[in-house]
Design a protein around this motif. Sequence first.
Motif, PDB file in Angstrom:
ATOM      1  N   ARG A   1       0.730  -1.038  -0.096  1.00 19.18           N
ATOM      2  CA  ARG A   1      -0.007   0.070  -0.057  1.00 19.18           C
ATOM      3  C   ARG A   1       0.722   1.245  -0.014  1.00 19.18           C
ATOM      4  O   ARG A   1       0.603   2.212  -0.717  1.00 19.18           O
ATOM      5  CB  ARG A   1      -0.921   0.127   1.042  1.00 19.18           C
ATOM      6  N   ILE A   2       1.854   1.214   0.845  1.00 20.58           N
ATOM      7  CA  ILE A   2       2.875   2.214   0.679  1.00 20.58           C
ATOM      8  C   ILE A   2       3.453   2.601  -0.737  1.00 20.58           C
ATOM      9  O   ILE A   2       3.424   3.636  -1.175  1.00 20.58           O
ATOM     10  CB  ILE A   2       4.106   2.214   1.596  1.00 20.58           C
ATOM     11  N   ALA A   3       3.868   1.371  -1.373  1.00 21.55           N
ATOM     12  CA  ALA A   3       4.502   1.791  -2.796  1.00 21.55           C
ATOM     13  C   ALA A   3       3.372   2.143  -3.664  1.00 21.55           C
ATOM     14  O   ALA A   3       3.649   2.889  -4.506  1.00 21.55           O
ATOM     15  CB  ALA A   3       4.746   0.237  -3.277  1.00 21.55           C
ATOM     16  N   ALA A   4       1.928   1.713  -3.408  1.00 21.97           N
ATOM     17  CA  ALA A   4       1.097   2.122  -4.526  1.00 21.97           C
ATOM     18  C   ALA A   4       0.639   3.611  -4.290  1.00 21.97           C
ATOM     19  O   ALA A   4       0.269   4.256  -5.168  1.00 21.97           O
ATOM     20  CB  ALA A   4      -0.379   1.292  -4.065  1.00 21.97           C
ATOM     21  N   ALA A   5       0.947   4.025  -3.113  1.00 19.13           N
ATOM     22  CA  ALA A   5       0.656   5.503  -2.617  1.00 19.13           C
ATOM     23  C   ALA A   5       1.586   6.538  -3.232  1.00 19.13           C
ATOM     24  O   ALA A   5       1.192   7.448  -3.239  1.00 19.13           O
ATOM     25  CB  ALA A   5       0.110   5.713  -1.303  1.00 19.13           C
ATOM     26  N   GLN A   6       2.852   5.937  -3.650  1.00 15.88           N
ATOM     27  CA  GLN A   6       3.839   6.579  -3.813  1.00 15.88           C
ATOM     28  C   GLN A   6       3.843   7.676  -4.895  1.00 15.88           C
ATOM     29  O   GLN A   6       3.319   7.110  -6.085  1.00 15.88           O
ATOM     30  CB  GLN A   6       5.161   5.750  -4.084  1.00 15.88           C
ATOM     31  N   MET A   7       4.259   9.024  -4.815  1.00 10.75           N
ATOM     32  CA  MET A   7       4.049   9.952  -5.789  1.00 10.75           C
ATOM     33  C   MET A   7       5.481   9.428  -7.146  1.00 10.75           C
ATOM     34  O   MET A   7       6.185   8.537  -6.852  1.00 10.75           O
ATOM     35  CB  MET A   7       4.593  11.180  -5.463  1.00 10.75           C
ATOM     36  N   PRO A   8       4.809   9.512  -8.323  1.00  6.53           N
ATOM     37  CA  PRO A   8       5.650   9.220  -9.214  1.00  6.53           C
ATOM     38  C   PRO A   8       6.999   9.848  -9.421  1.00  6.53           C
ATOM     39  O   PRO A   8       7.547  10.872  -8.903  1.00  6.53           O
ATOM     40  CB  PRO A   8       4.921   9.630 -10.751  1.00  6.53           C
ATOM     41  N   ALA A   9       8.116   8.896  -9.555  1.00 16.60           N
ATOM     42  CA  ALA A   9       9.479   9.187  -9.238  1.00 16.60           C
ATOM     43  C   ALA A   9      10.125   9.677  -8.103  1.00 16.60           C
ATOM     44  O   ALA A   9      11.138  10.067  -8.041  1.00 16.60           O
ATOM     45  CB  ALA A   9       9.847  10.411 -10.579  1.00 16.60           C
ATOM     46  N   ALA A  10       9.232   9.587  -6.876  1.00 15.01           N
ATOM     47  CA  ALA A  10       9.580   9.789  -5.734  1.00 15.01           C
ATOM     48  C   ALA A  10      10.330   8.544  -4.983  1.00 15.01           C
ATOM     49  O   ALA A  10       9.877   7.502  -5.291  1.00 15.01           O
ATOM     50  CB  ALA A  10       8.374  10.165  -4.861  1.00 15.01           C
ATOM     51  N   PRO A  11      11.317   8.777  -4.300  1.00 21.30           N
ATOM     52  CA  PRO A  11      11.917   7.772  -3.692  1.00 21.30           C
ATOM     53  C   PRO A  11      10.963   7.091  -2.593  1.00 21.30           C
ATOM     54  O   PRO A  11       9.985   7.694  -2.096  1.00 21.30           O
ATOM     55  CB  PRO A  11      13.061   8.362  -2.597  1.00 21.30           C
ATOM     56  N   ALA A  12      11.169   5.704  -2.246  1.00 19.26           N
ATOM     57  CA  ALA A  12      10.079   4.764  -1.640  1.00 19.26           C
ATOM     58  C   ALA A  12      10.055   5.462  -0.164  1.00 19.26           C
ATOM     59  O   ALA A  12      11.036   5.904   0.566  1.00 19.26           O
ATOM     60  CB  ALA A  12      10.482   3.601  -1.771  1.00 19.26           C
ATOM     61  N   ALA A  13       9.000   5.637   0.363  1.00 19.16           N
ATOM     62  CA  ALA A  13       8.587   6.137   1.770  1.00 19.16           C
ATOM     63  C   ALA A  13       9.302   5.222   2.823  1.00 19.16           C
ATOM     64  O   ALA A  13       8.965   3.825   2.589  1.00 19.16           O
ATOM     65  CB  ALA A  13       7.444   6.601   2.107  1.00 19.16           C
TER      66      ALA A  13
END
Length: 219
Positions: free
Chosen positions: A9-21
């Motif tokens: 779910r974290i990966a799916a919410a990630q902004m495009p090209a942003a580093p993984a939270a």
Amino acid sequence: MTLEAIRARIAAAQMPAAPAARLLAVSKTRPASAVRALATCGQRHFGENYVQEALAKQRELADLPLRWHLIGPLQSNKCREVARHFDWLESLDRAKLVALLDAARPAALPPLNVLIQVNIDDEAGKSGCKPAQTAELARLLAQAPRLALRGLMAIPAPVPDRAQRVAAFRRMRALFDALRMQHSTLDTLSMGMSDDYELAIACGATEVRVGSALFGPRR
């Protein structure tokens, strides 16, 4: 919810090209056995609110390569223990703590990673500095050789209105971006918890603090 499901779910919410939270597992009040179980699945960063509780878990789990974050309010008389035994402090909110932490951090350890906690909604009784105070705290931290200024942390007001939460998260992101123009070491914006971490990531969080969604409701 499983660790794998939350990571997805974290990966799916990630902004495009942003580093993984980064996922910070909030393990306060949870037994060391629960921390160990998550660690066997690959979780490394754990957040604690209470120094003495955290130290007991650190001793019991000393065989594991974990990274310990203090996320609760810090009292002056606990600075020495935090400086000696934690990897991150996410709740610095006043200037007097900077010198105490810097003096107590052992030279054999890397600098203590520090986030400034911001009371972004100006809630009475909540820890955190005012947004206007962050620049001075950042300046002091940047001058402390045994501390590493890494970013900001906030716990916005738990209002049910989604638009209000988004507004708070966006104010934090704007404050973070402005401060980063003065301090290139900033790379961490910690905001969002079990009930809103996906929303926080969409607004630019680089770390989310998740407890009950990982460990289940507290007794």
